[in-house]
Write an enzyme that holds these catalytic residues in place. Structure first.
Site, PDB file in Angstrom:
ATOM      1  N   ARG A 141       0.820  -1.229   0.000  1.00  0.00           N
ATOM      2  CA  ARG A 141       0.000   0.000   0.000  1.00  0.00           C
ATOM      3  C   ARG A 141       0.850   1.274   0.000  1.00  0.00           C
ATOM      4  O   ARG A 141       0.440   2.296   0.532  1.00  0.00           O
ATOM      5  CB  ARG A 141      -0.944   0.041   1.217  1.00  0.00           C
TER       6      ARG A 141
ATOM      7  N   SER B 150     -10.956  -0.317   2.818  1.00  0.00           N
ATOM      8  CA  SER B 150     -10.385  -0.590   4.144  1.00  0.00           C
ATOM      9  C   SER B 150      -9.933   0.720   4.770  1.00  0.00           C
ATOM     10  O   SER B 150      -9.203   1.476   4.128  1.00  0.00           O
ATOM     11  CB  SER B 150      -9.185  -1.520   4.035  1.00  0.00           C
TER      12      SER B 150
ATOM     13  N   GLU C 234      -5.663   4.066   6.100  1.00  0.00           N
ATOM     14  CA  GLU C 234      -5.323   3.885   4.683  1.00  0.00           C
ATOM     15  C   GLU C 234      -5.786   5.065   3.807  1.00  0.00           C
ATOM     16  O   GLU C 234      -5.023   5.522   2.946  1.00  0.00           O
ATOM     17  CB  GLU C 234      -5.930   2.566   4.176  1.00  0.00           C
TER      18      GLU C 234
HETATM   19  C1  LIG Z   1     -15.584  -0.238  -1.775  1.00  0.00           C
HETATM   20  C2  LIG Z   1     -14.098  -0.017  -1.896  1.00  0.00           C
HETATM   21  C3  LIG Z   1     -13.237  -1.102  -2.019  1.00  0.00           C
HETATM   22  C4  LIG Z   1     -11.850  -0.893  -2.124  1.00  0.00           C
HETATM   23  N1  LIG Z   1     -11.030  -1.986  -2.223  1.00  0.00           N
HETATM   24  C5  LIG Z   1      -9.689  -1.798  -2.336  1.00  0.00           C
HETATM   25  C6  LIG Z   1      -8.814  -2.930  -2.431  1.00  0.00           C
HETATM   26  O1  LIG Z   1      -9.242  -4.077  -2.456  1.00  0.00           O
HETATM   27  N2  LIG Z   1      -7.483  -2.698  -2.515  1.00  0.00           N
HETATM   28  C7  LIG Z   1      -6.962  -1.442  -2.521  1.00  0.00           C
HETATM   29  O2  LIG Z   1      -5.741  -1.317  -2.620  1.00  0.00           O
HETATM   30  N3  LIG Z   1      -7.764  -0.360  -2.435  1.00  0.00           N
HETATM   31  C8  LIG Z   1      -9.111  -0.496  -2.340  1.00  0.00           C
HETATM   32  N4  LIG Z   1      -9.934   0.581  -2.223  1.00  0.00           N
HETATM   33  C9  LIG Z   1      -9.334   1.935  -2.170  1.00  0.00           C
HETATM   34  C10 LIG Z   1      -9.315   2.658  -3.523  1.00  0.00           C
HETATM   35  O3  LIG Z   1     -10.284   2.154  -4.386  1.00  0.00           O
HETATM   36  C11 LIG Z   1      -7.961   2.595  -4.204  1.00  0.00           C
HETATM   37  O4  LIG Z   1      -6.958   3.104  -3.374  1.00  0.00           O
HETATM   38  C12 LIG Z   1      -7.952   3.380  -5.533  1.00  0.00           C
HETATM   39  O5  LIG Z   1      -6.806   3.061  -6.266  1.00  0.00           O
HETATM   40  C13 LIG Z   1      -7.992   4.897  -5.331  1.00  0.00           C
HETATM   41  O6  LIG Z   1      -8.064   5.490  -6.601  1.00  0.00           O
HETATM   42  P1  LIG Z   1      -8.853   6.828  -6.831  1.00  0.00           P
HETATM   43  O7  LIG Z   1      -8.721   7.163  -8.280  1.00  0.00           O
HETATM   44  O8  LIG Z   1     -10.249   6.720  -6.329  1.00  0.00           O
HETATM   45  O9  LIG Z   1      -8.003   7.839  -5.949  1.00  0.00           O
HETATM   46  P2  LIG Z   1      -8.528   9.026  -5.022  1.00  0.00           P
HETATM   47  O10 LIG Z   1      -9.325   8.470  -3.907  1.00  0.00           O
HETATM   48  O11 LIG Z   1      -9.155  10.076  -5.860  1.00  0.00           O
HETATM   49  O12 LIG Z   1      -7.148   9.577  -4.463  1.00  0.00           O
HETATM   50  C14 LIG Z   1      -6.395   8.815  -3.552  1.00  0.00           C
HETATM   51  C15 LIG Z   1      -4.960   9.359  -3.508  1.00  0.00           C
HETATM   52  O13 LIG Z   1      -4.354   9.149  -4.771  1.00  0.00           O
HETATM   53  C16 LIG Z   1      -3.958  10.383  -5.336  1.00  0.00           C
HETATM   54  N5  LIG Z   1      -4.201  10.311  -6.788  1.00  0.00           N
HETATM   55  C17 LIG Z   1      -5.315   9.863  -7.429  1.00  0.00           C
HETATM   56  N6  LIG Z   1      -5.139   9.946  -8.747  1.00  0.00           N
HETATM   57  C18 LIG Z   1      -3.906  10.445  -8.944  1.00  0.00           C
HETATM   58  C19 LIG Z   1      -3.143  10.785 -10.098  1.00  0.00           C
HETATM   59  N7  LIG Z   1      -3.611  10.621 -11.333  1.00  0.00           N
HETATM   60  N8  LIG Z   1      -1.897  11.302  -9.910  1.00  0.00           N
HETATM   61  C20 LIG Z   1      -1.380  11.494  -8.665  1.00  0.00           C
HETATM   62  N9  LIG Z   1      -2.055  11.204  -7.555  1.00  0.00           N
HETATM   63  C21 LIG Z   1      -3.305  10.685  -7.692  1.00  0.00           C
HETATM   64  C22 LIG Z   1      -4.799  11.441  -4.675  1.00  0.00           C
HETATM   65  O14 LIG Z   1      -4.159  12.710  -4.694  1.00  0.00           O
HETATM   66  C23 LIG Z   1      -4.905  10.870  -3.281  1.00  0.00           C
HETATM   67  O15 LIG Z   1      -3.744  11.182  -2.562  1.00  0.00           O
HETATM   68  C24 LIG Z   1     -11.317   0.418  -2.108  1.00  0.00           C
HETATM   69  C25 LIG Z   1     -12.203   1.508  -1.999  1.00  0.00           C
HETATM   70  C26 LIG Z   1     -13.571   1.290  -1.891  1.00  0.00           C
HETATM   71  C27 LIG Z   1     -14.495   2.475  -1.781  1.00  0.00           C
END
Ligand SMILES: Cc1cc2nc3c(=O)[nH]c(=O)nc-3n(C[C@H](O)[C@H](O)[C@H](O)COP(=O)(O)OP(=O)(O)OC[C@H]3O[C@@H](n4cnc5c(N)ncnc54)[C@H](O)[C@@H]3O)c2cc1C
Length: 349
Positions: A165, A245, A342
């Site tokens: 992570r 999580s 997280e």
């Molecule tokens: C129901 C549910 C289940 C999930 N299951 C998992 C799982 O099994 N495993 C897991 O690892 N995660 C899981 N997650 C967490 C999440 O989905 C991941 O971490 C996902 O990759 C976040 O991506 P996002 O585009 O939504 O990022 P955001 O939530 O928009 O941003 C998260 C972070 O990433 C940064 N970021 C986003 N995009 C960029 C970019 N293009 N450039 C630079 N920085 C960026 C943001 O600035 C922020 O710091 C889950 C979430 C939910 C709601």
């Protein structure tokens, strides 16, 4: 670049919580990223990069800066060789749509990562992982805009500094890079990864265990498990209004683990590098006295997954943090292990 003011952020997050962004813009092409960065720099305004908002808790007061919403699109195969098939995907693409495409083209490497919400660009940031796979193992290159040097750069996986992570993007170089494209090398016709006990059981139960299950069968099984735990975004499912999580699984020294827990009362543990083990945070939370469904105001522990904190409707960021704080304090009290959150916190002092 169109600039908006006081844009509500809650609808752009899976928790559905938080106040507005003072400034807001969308990046639909790479040039928008440089433009937004220059705008923010000229005014001394902090810039935050928003993907799918699925790993984010926004403060009730919102964010006094510029939120740049990554909406770059495009996904293509750029090389097909003995080394595998190389896909290049823009950061604003849906991660799950990328997985769906890879599976429909019979490419192995991401089948266990089906159903994870968010964008392609969000995946290298916290090295998303689930059910025995991590995105680090298939990433070939990350292209990003460097907000400090004001130029585009490219990283190999080694340069990304991936671990559990974690990457340079959420640790040493937090808030420095805007990821615009990611390249993934997958294995056409490759066998699925079925190492996780939950997944092995689900595959066994589906009758596909006697032969090598297809990638699609494995991805379907992953989605079924996720759905049962409220970890798949499903319209109307109150348990998925979360950030996934809320706590990382702590990684501790094997020695410390042995000292802490007698053999009988020990939690399950998984190897996590030399002399280190990963301990399920859910086990610690449950054994510290919290059960699924436990609430604090409109914030709650999911009724199907101890690690997810959910918004039961109208919850505030303060309520979510109060519940998280209570859980972490009791786990530390009981086991001496400090849980790490997280999701990314935006707009908090
Ligand atoms: C129901 C549910 C289940 C999930 N299951 C998992 C799982 O099994 N495993 C897991 O690892 N995660 C899981 N997650 C967490 C999440 O989905 C991941 O971490 C996902 O990759 C976040 O991506 P996002 O585009 O939504 O990022 P955001 O939530 O928009 O941003 C998260 C972070 O990433 C940064 N970021 C986003 N995009 C960029 C970019 N293009 N450039 C630079 N920085 C960026 C943001 O600035 C922020 O710091 C889950 C979430 C939910 C709601």
């Amino acid at each position: 670049m169109i600039l908006k003011e006081n844009q509500p952020l809650a609808p752009l997050t899976t928790l559905g919580i938080g106040g507005p962004a003072r400034w807001f813009a969308a990046a639909e092409q790479e040039a928008d990223v440089g433009e937004a960065a220059a705008w923010a720099r000229a005014r001394g305004v902090p810039l935050f990069v928003l993907g799918g908002g699925s790993n984010l808790l926004v403060a009730d007061a919102g964010f006094d800066g510029l939120v740049l919403h990554i909406r770059l699109r495009g996904m293509a195969v750029i090389e097909d060789s003995n080394a595998g098939r190389l896909y290049r995907a823009a950061a604003g693409e849906s991660w799950d749509e990328f997985v769906t495409r890879a599976i429909s083209e019979n490419c192995a490497g991401v089948e266990c990562l089906a159903g994870i919400p968010g964008t392609v660009g969000g995946t290298p940031v916290q090295n998303v992982g689930a059910y025995g796979q991590e995105v680090a193992s298939v990433i070939e290159r990350v292209r990003a805009f460097d907000l400090e040097q004001n130029q585009f750069v490219e990283f190999t996986p080694a340069e990304c500094g991936f671990s559990y992570r974690r990457s340079r993007f959420n640790s040493t170089d937090r808030n420095r890079y805007v990821v615009t494209h990611v390249e993934f090398r997958l294995r056409p016709g490759g066998a699925p990864t079925i190492v996780y006990p939950d997944l092995q059981r689900a595959i066994g139960g589906s009758g596909a265990a006697e032969r090598v299950p297809s990638l699609a069968e494995v991805a379907d099984a992953v989605r079924r498990i996720r759905r049962a735990k409220g970890m798949l975004l499903v319209e109307g499912d109150a348990d998925c209004r979360s950030a996934g999580s809320f706590f990382k699984n702590p990684v501790i020294a094997t020695d410390q683990f042995r000292k802490m827990f007698g053999t009988e009362s020990a939690p399950p543990s998984f190897p996590a590098g030399p002399e280190m083990v990963k301990v399920p945070a859910a086990w610690l939370i449950e054994h510290a006295g919290f059960s699924k469904g436990c609430t604090l105001g409109a914030a709650a522990i999911s009724s199907r997954h101890t690690l997810a904190l959910v918004n039961r409707g109208g919850a505030t960021a303060a309520e979510i943090l109060a519940l998280a704080g209570r859980i972490a304090a009791r786990v530390e009290d009981r086991f001496g292990i400090r849980l790490e959150m997280e999701p990314v916190m935006l707009g908090f002092p």
